[in-house]
Design an enzyme around this catalytic site. Structure first.
Site, PDB file in Angstrom:
ATOM      1  N   HIS A  87       0.861  -1.187   0.000  1.00 32.16           N
ATOM      2  CA  HIS A  87       0.000   0.000   0.000  1.00 32.16           C
ATOM      3  C   HIS A  87       0.900   1.242   0.000  1.00 32.16           C
ATOM      4  O   HIS A  87       2.010   1.198   0.542  1.00 32.16           O
ATOM      5  CB  HIS A  87      -0.841  -0.049   1.278  1.00 32.16           C
ATOM      6  CG  HIS A  87      -1.936   0.952   1.383  1.00 32.16           C
ATOM      7  ND1 HIS A  87      -1.714   2.264   1.746  1.00 32.16           N
ATOM      8  CD2 HIS A  87      -3.272   0.841   1.191  1.00 32.16           C
ATOM      9  CE1 HIS A  87      -2.873   2.909   1.778  1.00 32.16           C
ATOM     10  NE2 HIS A  87      -3.836   2.075   1.442  1.00 32.16           N
TER      11      HIS A  87
ATOM     12  N   ASP B 130       2.770  -4.711   8.089  1.00 34.15           N
ATOM     13  CA  ASP B 130       1.612  -3.837   7.941  1.00 34.15           C
ATOM     14  C   ASP B 130       0.393  -4.737   8.102  1.00 34.15           C
ATOM     15  O   ASP B 130       0.030  -5.488   7.197  1.00 34.15           O
ATOM     16  CB  ASP B 130       1.665  -3.171   6.565  1.00 34.15           C
ATOM     17  CG  ASP B 130       0.378  -2.431   6.237  1.00 34.15           C
ATOM     18  OD1 ASP B 130      -0.570  -2.487   7.042  1.00 34.15           O
ATOM     19  OD2 ASP B 130       0.320  -1.817   5.160  1.00 34.15           O
TER      20      ASP B 130
ATOM     21  N   GLN C  84      -4.855  -5.260   7.064  1.00 30.29           N
ATOM     22  CA  GLN C  84      -5.856  -6.195   6.534  1.00 30.29           C
ATOM     23  C   GLN C  84      -5.811  -7.543   7.243  1.00 30.29           C
ATOM     24  O   GLN C  84      -6.678  -8.390   7.010  1.00 30.29           O
ATOM     25  CB  GLN C  84      -5.642  -6.419   5.025  1.00 30.29           C
ATOM     26  CG  GLN C  84      -5.753  -5.160   4.198  1.00 30.29           C
ATOM     27  CD  GLN C  84      -7.151  -4.557   4.228  1.00 30.29           C
ATOM     28  OE1 GLN C  84      -8.132  -5.219   4.615  1.00 30.29           O
ATOM     29  NE2 GLN C  84      -7.274  -3.305   3.835  1.00 30.29           N
TER      30      GLN C  84
ATOM     31  N   LYS D 159     -10.625  -0.583  10.279  1.00 33.99           N
ATOM     32  CA  LYS D 159     -10.811  -1.804   9.475  1.00 33.99           C
ATOM     33  C   LYS D 159     -11.183  -2.974  10.378  1.00 33.99           C
ATOM     34  O   LYS D 159     -11.553  -4.040   9.915  1.00 33.99           O
ATOM     35  CB  LYS D 159      -9.549  -2.112   8.686  1.00 33.99           C
ATOM     36  CG  LYS D 159      -9.236  -0.993   7.680  1.00 33.99           C
ATOM     37  CD  LYS D 159      -8.052  -1.291   6.835  1.00 33.99           C
ATOM     38  CE  LYS D 159      -7.496  -0.051   6.171  1.00 33.99           C
ATOM     39  NZ  LYS D 159      -8.104   0.260   4.891  1.00 33.99           N
TER      40      LYS D 159
ATOM     41  N   CYS E 144      -4.705   2.384  -3.740  1.00 30.35           N
ATOM     42  CA  CYS E 144      -3.479   2.921  -3.127  1.00 30.35           C
ATOM     43  C   CYS E 144      -2.320   1.945  -3.281  1.00 30.35           C
ATOM     44  O   CYS E 144      -1.510   1.774  -2.351  1.00 30.35           O
ATOM     45  CB  CYS E 144      -3.681   3.256  -1.652  1.00 30.35           C
ATOM     46  SG  CYS E 144      -4.919   4.513  -1.387  1.00 30.35           S
TER      47      CYS E 144
HETATM   48  N1  PMP Z   1      -1.934  -0.774   4.669  1.00 27.01           N
HETATM   49  C1  PMP Z   1      -2.902  -1.497   4.118  1.00 27.01           C
HETATM   50  C2  PMP Z   1      -2.596  -2.899   3.672  1.00 27.01           C
HETATM   51  C3  PMP Z   1      -4.173  -0.954   3.955  1.00 27.01           C
HETATM   52  O1  PMP Z   1      -5.149  -1.686   3.413  1.00 27.01           O
HETATM   53  C4  PMP Z   1      -4.417   0.368   4.395  1.00 27.01           C
HETATM   54  C5  PMP Z   1      -5.777   1.025   4.217  1.00 27.01           C
HETATM   55  N2  PMP Z   1      -6.340   0.828   2.957  1.00 27.01           N
HETATM   56  C6  PMP Z   1      -3.379   1.088   4.972  1.00 27.01           C
HETATM   57  C7  PMP Z   1      -2.145   0.482   5.112  1.00 27.01           C
HETATM   58  C8  PMP Z   1      -3.554   2.481   5.491  1.00 27.01           C
HETATM   59  O2  PMP Z   1      -4.451   2.490   6.539  1.00 27.01           O
HETATM   60  P1  PMP Z   1      -5.074   3.857   7.102  1.00 27.01           P
HETATM   61  O3  PMP Z   1      -5.544   4.605   5.901  1.00 27.01           O
HETATM   62  O4  PMP Z   1      -6.171   3.411   7.995  1.00 27.01           O
HETATM   63  O5  PMP Z   1      -3.971   4.566   7.820  1.00 27.01           O
END
Ligand code: PMP
Length: 395
Positions: free
Chosen positions: A117, A190, A193, A216, A353
């Site tokens: 991401h 990270d 998910q 999430k 993203c």
């Molecule tokens: N890492 C992953 C794998 C994600 O799916 C996301 C959110 N789509 C993020 C980081 C970033 O999370 P946040 O926008 O809640 O800070």
């Protein structure tokens, strides 16, 4: 036994109750999960009857709120098998990774992967790290054999998604830790998910840092956490200054509070922390093994249904966790998303993203269906029906 039918908890989620009783097929839980009433109630109480600031008040309401806030830290720590002094509350996973990238004292080379991401790419660039990129296997998992060839003692950090937000692929974290530690690097996972769909125990994973967001995990937005081994957090300087992170301030010099307070400058997200803990309780009560099995069943149904359509390309491994990305010949994912919306089916369409991953897959965007506790077979059936209708429209 019908696992999906036994776990689906739609009634707990006011956000899924639509006017006129028409079901809303919410298939965008990987972007953000709907909130159960238990979380909404905890937040309402913290924002209403129990509201006060933390840490500074001498009056009893503030002292109680401080206990609640610190209990939330303990709850979140316990949820991932860590201890409370190892949990830094942040605005979310993005801020957690920024904190680490800026504050880690040994900024040299970081190994990322092609499926990360943007929030696990851009912070390392901004903080001036040298970046290497680990390729993916054909079925869309981080290729750890390739990682073994790339890693050298120059690497101070390996930062991989525990579960991909696009492909749902699950990292073999144990092997990633072994490889990172083998060259003297630390491992950040990270876990954005992963925490909503897999049992996570940082000790068993053998990682050094773990980043995730509450929203999430069926909790509020505006809060997340960086878990780090206490000796590593202790060696990291603060990255933002202000109230609550100090020991003693003079105009000449300031000394800092120990971790984790050292990284939490300013009035924290008090109410959100309470909601975060309530979300941990809610999810733990259902059980992550059950949630994982439930989502695996829905993933299998979806992949099977899409696999029967000969003009659909499926991305990611078959055993992906709760997330299915796909593309349909001739139909842009945005058009698909718009037509599905007419059928009350909410999917995500775009680059998610993860633009470097889109480049690797050779597509500008994918359509993505992602599941949660409340998802069920009806949602999958509505998705497949909607896709058939879209294909008829596009001829
Ligand atoms: N890492 C992953 C794998 C994600 O799916 C996301 C959110 N789509 C993020 C980081 C970033 O999370 P946040 O926008 O809640 O800070």
């Amino acid at each position: 036994m019908n696992v999906a039918a036994t776990i689906s908890r739609k009634a707990d989620f006011p956000g899924l109750v639509t006017p006129a009783g028409k079901p809303w097929h919410y298939l965008d839980s990987a972007a953000t999960a709907q909130k159960p009433r238990a979380v909404i109630d905890a937040v309402t109480k913290a924002l209403g009857a129990n509201y006060a600031t933390v840490h500074r008040g001498v009056y009893s309401r503030s002292a109680e709120m401080t206990l609640g806030y610190e209990a939330a830290r303990r709850r979140v720590a316990e949820f991932i098998g860590g201890s409370e002094d190892e949990i830094v509350f942040t605005r979310g996973a993005t801020e957690a990774i920024n904190l680490l990238a800026y504050s880690y004292p040994d900024k040299r080379r970081v190994l990322l992967s092609e499926l990360e991401h943007h929030s696990n790419i851009v912070p390392w660039q901004l903080a001036g790290w040298d970046i290497d990129v680990c390729p993916l296997t054909e079925d869309g998992r981080i290729d750890l054999d390739a990682a073994a060839d790339i890693l050298t003692p120059d690497h101070a950090m390996v930062a991989f998604a525990h579960v991909s937000n696009v492909l749902g692929s699950v990292l073999d974290a144990g092997r990633a830790a072994e490889l990172a530690h083998g060259v003297g690097a630390k491992l950040l996972l990270d876990g954005c998910q992963a925490v909503p769909r897999l049992p996570v125990d940082v000790a068993a994973l053998d990682c050094d840092f773990y980043a995730f967001s509450a929203h999430k995990l069926y909790g509020p937005t505006g809060i997340g956490a960086l878990w780090g081994r206490s000796e590593l957090l202790a060696a990291m300087p603060p990255w933002q200054g202000g109230g609550a992170m100090i020991d003693r301030v003079t105009f000449e010099t300031t000394t800092y509070a120990p971790a984790p307070q050292r990284f939490e400058a300013g009035t924290p997200a008090i109410v959100e922390a309470i909601g975060f803990a309530a979300a941990c309780d809610y999810v733990a009560n259902i059980g992550l093994d059950a949630i994982h099995a439930h989502e695996a069943k829905l993933v299998a149904m979806t992949r099977e249904g899409l696999g029967r359509m000969n003009d659909v390309v499926l991305f990611g491994p078959d055993e992906s966790a709760g997330i299915v990305s796909f593309a349909i010949d001739r139909i842009h994912p945005h058009d698909l998303g718009t037509i599905l919306d007419e059928e009350n089916v909410a999917i995500r369409a775009g680059h998610h993203c993860a633009q470097p991953l889109m480049d690797r897959l050779g597509v500008p965007a994918t359509a993505r269906a992602s599941f949660g506790i409340y998802s069920d077979e009806d949602d999958v059936a509505a998705l497949l029906r909607g896709i058939e209708r879209t294909k008829r429209i596009f001829g």
